[in-house]
Design a protein around this motif. Structure first.
Motif, short mmCIF file in Angstrom:
data_model
loop_
_atom_site.label_atom_id
_atom_site.label_comp_id
_atom_site.label_asym_id
_atom_site.label_seq_id
_atom_site.Cartn_x
_atom_site.Cartn_y
_atom_site.Cartn_z
N MET A 1 0.83 -1.21 0.00
CA MET A 1 0.00 0.00 0.00
C MET A 1 0.87 1.26 0.00
N ARG A 2 1.95 1.23 0.82
CA ARG A 2 2.81 2.40 0.86
C ARG A 2 3.43 2.69 -0.50
N GLU A 3 3.85 1.64 -1.21
CA GLU A 3 4.43 1.81 -2.53
C GLU A 3 3.40 2.37 -3.51
N HIS A 4 2.18 1.88 -3.41
CA HIS A 4 1.09 2.36 -4.27
C HIS A 4 0.85 3.85 -4.05
N LEU A 5 0.81 4.29 -2.81
CA LEU A 5 0.57 5.70 -2.51
C LEU A 5 1.76 6.57 -2.89
N LEU A 6 2.97 6.04 -2.70
CA LEU A 6 4.16 6.76 -3.15
C LEU A 6 4.10 7.00 -4.66
N ASN A 7 3.73 5.97 -5.40
CA ASN A 7 3.63 6.11 -6.86
C ASN A 7 2.57 7.14 -7.24
N ALA A 8 1.45 7.16 -6.50
CA ALA A 8 0.41 8.15 -6.78
C ALA A 8 0.94 9.56 -6.56
N ALA A 9 1.72 9.75 -5.50
CA ALA A 9 2.31 11.07 -5.23
C ALA A 9 3.31 11.45 -6.31
N LEU A 10 4.14 10.51 -6.73
CA LEU A 10 5.13 10.79 -7.76
C LEU A 10 4.47 11.08 -9.11
N GLU A 11 3.40 10.36 -9.42
CA GLU A 11 2.70 10.60 -10.69
C GLU A 11 2.08 11.99 -10.72
N ALA A 12 1.49 12.40 -9.59
CA ALA A 12 0.91 13.74 -9.53
C ALA A 12 2.00 14.80 -9.66
N ALA A 13 3.13 14.60 -8.99
CA ALA A 13 4.23 15.55 -9.06
C ALA A 13 4.81 15.64 -10.46
N ALA A 14 4.81 14.50 -11.18
CA ALA A 14 5.33 14.50 -12.54
C ALA A 14 4.47 15.36 -13.47
N ARG A 15 3.23 15.59 -13.11
CA ARG A 15 2.36 16.48 -13.87
C ARG A 15 2.60 17.95 -13.52
N GLY A 16 3.46 18.18 -12.53
CA GLY A 16 3.69 19.54 -12.07
C GLY A 16 2.77 19.94 -10.94
N TRP A 17 2.11 18.96 -10.31
CA TRP A 17 1.19 19.24 -9.22
C TRP A 17 1.91 19.07 -7.89
N TYR A 18 1.73 20.04 -7.02
CA TYR A 18 2.41 20.07 -5.73
C TYR A 18 1.66 19.19 -4.72
N VAL A 19 2.36 18.24 -4.15
CA VAL A 19 1.72 17.26 -3.27
C VAL A 19 2.23 17.39 -1.84
N PHE A 20 1.43 16.88 -0.91
CA PHE A 20 1.82 16.81 0.50
C PHE A 20 1.07 15.63 1.12
N PRO A 21 1.54 15.13 2.25
CA PRO A 21 0.93 13.91 2.82
C PRO A 21 -0.36 14.19 3.59
N LEU A 22 -1.31 13.30 3.42
CA LEU A 22 -2.54 13.28 4.22
C LEU A 22 -2.46 12.08 5.16
N ARG A 23 -3.17 12.15 6.25
CA ARG A 23 -3.14 11.06 7.20
C ARG A 23 -3.60 9.75 6.54
N PRO A 24 -3.02 8.63 6.90
CA PRO A 24 -3.41 7.35 6.30
C PRO A 24 -4.90 7.08 6.44
N GLY A 25 -5.54 6.76 5.32
CA GLY A 25 -6.95 6.38 5.33
C GLY A 25 -7.94 7.51 5.41
N VAL A 26 -7.48 8.77 5.53
CA VAL A 26 -8.41 9.90 5.61
C VAL A 26 -7.91 11.02 4.69
N LYS A 27 -8.60 12.16 4.73
CA LYS A 27 -8.23 13.25 3.82
C LYS A 27 -7.83 14.53 4.55
N PHE A 28 -7.22 14.37 5.72
CA PHE A 28 -6.75 15.52 6.49
C PHE A 28 -5.23 15.58 6.45
#
Length: 297
Positions: A1-28
């Motif tokens: 799961m951690r690898e999957h979420l890391l890839n999601a963050a990297l894919e978004a960043a590759a589009r030029g989108w600025y990412v930051f971590p949210l708590r596991p399982g929620v959107k805060f």
């Protein structure tokens, strides 16, 4: 799961989108708040909020997600995005309340525009996020309900949960290809704040005219909503003819007038199709016959 979420963050960043971590399982946000800030590290010169700490740096992203299976937040402002959030209905919503997708389709119809084709994400509760790029030189903030009920937008000061994130109620999943369209001009006209008043007389006059138009539209919409049986369609027709001049003069966008009077007509008991037909005819006539502003207006 951690690898999957890391890839999601990297894919978004590759589009030029600025990412930051949210708590596991929620959107805060998983980042510390101002009250618990130690004033060290990235906050050495003062507390930095999630919007300031969001990044596209792959090394920082890998280092962050090595500490846990964080969901992925996208800071929409720094990313140059305006995301339209179409919400679903909740159990406490009144019967007959349209959901966000229905209201957005109605907005497109009133603006006489096709539904925009752009990158979309299905939210955990079954809603949709429509991604658009903000126009160059424009800074659109987040809004709540400005477009319609059950429609919010995320720009500066806001964030969205990225595709690939997961919650107990569901996952965030991409619905179409990677292309992100530019924000349609008719949407921008509704969302862009009015320019600050200038001391120049011409701008002051224009601002006064716009305020007069806003008051007139509010009054006419109220009259339409209060119209009695047998007078409703005629009242709507007269209101559209009266307010249509402000569309012709550039004081009010046509879709704003249509939405306000449409809501008034439906509140009075007219069907949606009756309102649309009457409004189209009356506004077309008024715009065609009011191309020149009268000095007394």
């Amino acid at each position: 799961m951690r690898e999957h979420l890391l890839n999601a963050a990297l894919e978004a960043a590759a589009r030029g989108w600025y990412v930051f971590p949210l708590r596991p399982g929620v959107k805060f946000p998983a980042l510390h708040g101002e009250r618990t800030c130690t004033g060290t590290g990235t906050c050495a010169s003062g507390h930095r909020k999630w919007e300031q700490r969001a990044t596209t740096d792959p090394d920082r992203i890998r280092a962050t997600w090595s500490h846990g299976p964080f969901n992925v937040g996208i800071a929409t402002g720094p990313s140059g995005l305006l995301v339209v959030d179409l919400d679903t209905l909740k159990p406490e919503d009144l019967k007959g309340t349209p959901d966000g997708a229905t209201s957005f389709a109605a907005l497109c119809e009133r603006a006489r525009e096709a539904a925009p084709d752009t990158y979309r994400v299905r939210t955990a509760r079954g809603g949709e996020h429509l991604y658009f790029t903000q126009p160059p030189g424009v800074r659109l903030n987040s809004t709540k309900g400005r477009l319609a009920k059950k429609i919010d937008t995320r720009g500066w000061g806001g964030y969205v949960v990225a595709a690939g994130s997961t919650t107990p109620t569901g996952d965030y999943e991409p619905l179409c290809g990677p292309e992100t369209a530019s924000l349609p001009s008719w949407l921008q006209s509704v969302l862009q704040p009015a320019p600050k008043p200038s001391q120049a007389p011409s701008v002051a006059v224009a601002g006064q005219s716009r305020r007069y138009a806003d008051v007139a539209l509010t009054s006419e919409a109220r009259n339409v909503a209060a119209a009695q049986v047998g007078e409703r369609e005629a009242t709507l027709f007269r209101a559209a003819r009266a307010v249509g001049r402000f569309v012709a003069w550039g004081d009010l966008p046509r879709h704003v007038v249509e939405q306000a009077l449409q809501e008034g007509g439906e509140a009075a008991g007219l069907s949606a199709s009756e309102c649309r037909s009457t409004l189209r005819s009356a506004l077309d006539w008024s715009i065609a016959h009011n191309q020149r502003r009268r000095d007394a207006a």
